[in-house]
Design a protein around this motif. Sequence first.
Motif, PDB file in Angstrom:
ATOM      1  N   VAL A  28       0.877  -1.166   0.000  1.00  0.00           N
ATOM      2  CA  VAL A  28       0.000   0.000   0.000  1.00  0.00           C
ATOM      3  C   VAL A  28       0.913   1.213   0.000  1.00  0.00           C
ATOM      4  CG1 VAL A  28      -1.698   1.325   1.295  1.00  0.00           C
ATOM      5  CG2 VAL A  28      -1.914  -1.150   1.150  1.00  0.00           C
ATOM      6  N   ASP A  29       0.712   2.103  -0.966  1.00  0.00           N
ATOM      7  CA  ASP A  29       1.650   3.193  -1.248  1.00  0.00           C
ATOM      8  C   ASP A  29       0.890   4.508  -1.248  1.00  0.00           C
ATOM      9  OD1 ASP A  29       3.427   5.005  -2.467  1.00  0.00           O
ATOM     10  OD2 ASP A  29       4.185   3.523  -3.890  1.00  0.00           O
ATOM     11  N   SER A  30       1.334   5.451  -0.431  1.00  0.00           N
ATOM     12  CA  SER A  30       0.711   6.780  -0.416  1.00  0.00           C
ATOM     13  C   SER A  30       1.790   7.835  -0.543  1.00  0.00           C
ATOM     14  CB  SER A  30      -0.078   6.997   0.879  1.00  0.00           C
ATOM     15  OG  SER A  30       0.773   6.901   2.009  1.00  0.00           O
ATOM     16  N   SER A  31       1.461   8.940  -1.217  1.00  0.00           N
ATOM     17  CA  SER A  31       2.411  10.031  -1.442  1.00  0.00           C
ATOM     18  C   SER A  31       1.828  11.349  -0.954  1.00  0.00           C
ATOM     19  CB  SER A  31       2.746  10.149  -2.934  1.00  0.00           C
ATOM     20  OG  SER A  31       3.405   8.986  -3.398  1.00  0.00           O
ATOM     21  N   PRO A  32       2.685  12.328  -0.672  1.00  0.00           N
ATOM     22  CA  PRO A  32       2.179  13.653  -0.287  1.00  0.00           C
ATOM     23  C   PRO A  32       1.296  14.241  -1.373  1.00  0.00           C
ATOM     24  CG  PRO A  32       4.528  13.473   0.152  1.00  0.00           C
ATOM     25  CD  PRO A  32       4.152  12.263  -0.639  1.00  0.00           C
ATOM     26  N   LYS A  33       0.318  14.999  -0.956  1.00  0.00           N
ATOM     27  CA  LYS A  33      -0.562  15.654  -1.914  1.00  0.00           C
ATOM     28  C   LYS A  33       0.172  16.781  -2.631  1.00  0.00           C
ATOM     29  CE  LYS A  33      -4.817  14.663   0.643  1.00  0.00           C
ATOM     30  NZ  LYS A  33      -5.993  15.230   1.354  1.00  0.00           N
ATOM     31  N   GLY A  35       1.458  20.169  -3.693  1.00  0.00           N
ATOM     32  CA  GLY A  35       1.705  21.343  -2.876  1.00  0.00           C
ATOM     33  C   GLY A  35       2.443  21.065  -1.591  1.00  0.00           C
ATOM     34  N   VAL A  36       2.555  19.777  -1.213  1.00  0.00           N
ATOM     35  CA  VAL A  36       3.303  19.400  -0.015  1.00  0.00           C
ATOM     36  C   VAL A  36       4.699  18.958  -0.446  1.00  0.00           C
ATOM     37  CG1 VAL A  36       3.453  17.833   1.957  1.00  0.00           C
ATOM     38  CG2 VAL A  36       1.218  18.691   1.201  1.00  0.00           C
ATOM     39  N   GLU A  37       5.704  19.571   0.106  1.00  0.00           N
ATOM     40  CA  GLU A  37       7.075  19.245  -0.266  1.00  0.00           C
ATOM     41  C   GLU A  37       7.427  17.832   0.165  1.00  0.00           C
ATOM     42  OE1 GLU A  37      11.668  20.801   0.522  1.00  0.00           O
ATOM     43  OE2 GLU A  37       9.994  21.600   1.707  1.00  0.00           O
ATOM     44  N   GLY A  38       7.942  17.035  -0.771  1.00  0.00           N
ATOM     45  CA  GLY A  38       8.350  15.686  -0.448  1.00  0.00           C
ATOM     46  C   GLY A  38       9.616  15.669   0.389  1.00  0.00           C
ATOM     47  N   GLN A  64       0.905  14.136   5.041  1.00  0.00           N
ATOM     48  CA  GLN A  64       0.791  15.560   5.348  1.00  0.00           C
ATOM     49  C   GLN A  64       2.129  16.164   5.760  1.00  0.00           C
ATOM     50  OE1 GLN A  64      -2.292  15.687   8.333  1.00  0.00           O
ATOM     51  NE2 GLN A  64      -3.955  15.453   6.843  1.00  0.00           N
ATOM     52  N   ARG A  65       3.000  15.344   6.308  1.00  0.00           N
ATOM     53  CA  ARG A  65       4.337  15.806   6.702  1.00  0.00           C
ATOM     54  C   ARG A  65       5.346  15.686   5.557  1.00  0.00           C
ATOM     55  NH1 ARG A  65       5.167  15.929  12.458  1.00  0.00           N
ATOM     56  NH2 ARG A  65       7.339  16.423  11.952  1.00  0.00           N
ATOM     57  N   GLY A  66       4.900  15.202   4.399  1.00  0.00           N
ATOM     58  CA  GLY A  66       5.775  15.156   3.234  1.00  0.00           C
ATOM     59  C   GLY A  66       6.412  13.811   2.951  1.00  0.00           C
ATOM     60  N   TYR A  67       5.911  12.746   3.578  1.00  0.00           N
ATOM     61  CA  TYR A  67       6.544  11.441   3.405  1.00  0.00           C
ATOM     62  C   TYR A  67       5.689  10.495   2.561  1.00  0.00           C
ATOM     63  CZ  TYR A  67      10.006  13.000   6.676  1.00  0.00           C
ATOM     64  OH  TYR A  67      11.017  13.729   7.259  1.00  0.00           O
ATOM     65  N   ARG A  68       6.341   9.872   1.603  1.00  0.00           N
ATOM     66  CA  ARG A  68       5.728   8.766   0.876  1.00  0.00           C
ATOM     67  C   ARG A  68       5.883   7.514   1.726  1.00  0.00           C
ATOM     68  NH1 ARG A  68       8.177   5.809  -4.550  1.00  0.00           N
ATOM     69  NH2 ARG A  68       6.554   4.190  -4.732  1.00  0.00           N
ATOM     70  N   VAL A  69       4.790   6.812   1.963  1.00  0.00           N
ATOM     71  CA  VAL A  69       4.792   5.626   2.810  1.00  0.00           C
ATOM     72  C   VAL A  69       4.466   4.403   1.955  1.00  0.00           C
ATOM     73  CG1 VAL A  69       3.706   4.466   4.762  1.00  0.00           C
ATOM     74  CG2 VAL A  69       4.134   6.932   4.861  1.00  0.00           C
ATOM     75  N   VAL A  70       5.340   3.418   2.007  1.00  0.00           N
ATOM     76  CA  VAL A  70       5.124   2.155   1.308  1.00  0.00           C
ATOM     77  C   VAL A  70       5.132   1.047   2.365  1.00  0.00           C
ATOM     78  CG1 VAL A  70       5.912   0.583  -0.490  1.00  0.00           C
ATOM     79  CG2 VAL A  70       6.265   3.064  -0.745  1.00  0.00           C
ATOM     80  N   ALA A  71       3.959   0.515   2.668  1.00  0.00           N
ATOM     81  CA  ALA A  71       3.822  -0.585   3.621  1.00  0.00           C
ATOM     82  C   ALA A  71       3.706  -1.882   2.828  1.00  0.00           C
ATOM     83  CB  ALA A  71       2.596  -0.382   4.505  1.00  0.00           C
TER      84      ALA A  71
END
Length: 290
Positions: A28-33, A35-38, A64-71
């Motif tokens: 499951v992979d999510s990225s910052p929206k 406008g949010v700095e990665g 929201q804090r700018g992190y892409r999360v890959v679980a």
Amino acid sequence: MTSHPAFPPPPGARAYPLRTSRGEFAVVDSSPKAGVEGRGVVLMLPGFTGSKEDFGLLHEPLAQRGYRVVAVDGRGQHESDGPLDDESAYAQGELARDVLAQAEALGGPVHLAGHSLGGQIARAAVLLDHSPFASFTLISSGPAEISVSQQQRVKLLRDALAVLSMEAVWEAIQAMGPPEEVGGPARGLGDQDQLRRRWLGHSPAQLLATGRQLCTEPDRVAELAAIPLPFHVLSGTHDDTWPVAILDDMALRLGARRSVIAGAEHSPNADQPLPTAHALADFWDGIGRP
């Protein structure tokens, strides 16, 4: 990976098979929206009987804090394929090489985080090759074997798996209570049908092999402390698997940042996801971009 997952991904995340040099792994992979700095990429490994969904409540606050999360589901966990009766495929070294391949597929240094069993598999990966990682966080994951009381629970589970089908073991788990203290199923994760489908997705050989690992893992903290990475030890205020005092001592031995999440037990990612996400992001922010 099934086309009909038991758990829909969190808002803004997508589920797919990550292709690596060692096969495909369900993520499951999510990225910052926009406008949010990665600020970096995070690879998260679940615990015993758990899955990538155990981190579901962390995706949005970390994005929201700018992190892409890959679980990720490890080999033989939930939606990642693995042999049903070959325990050698789940030797810790094999699982560690899977983690290195996952990090390589994500392209570049990643922040590595492992919960419980996932932390010990992640540790083995770091000890093999730390170059794919920007940092390493152990979430409710201790220095060596699990507590005697949890070893007894794991032995009961392993004895049942040796003589019963996965369906029959699930019914027994419902009667005696799930082994939450060793990594799953996390409270509040889903309804009984979802949890049952997740359980049936696990390979019996994976559970047998990794259950044995939890009960026999040696103390490798001194080896890990010699690795030039930033370390973070995060836990709840109470843990039956590795007492908090043991986790405190491990953090001192590692020279690690230490975070204790109020109101959380063995699964702070599920018990108190917002404080857990903030503690994780604060640690990574302090390191800077990998």
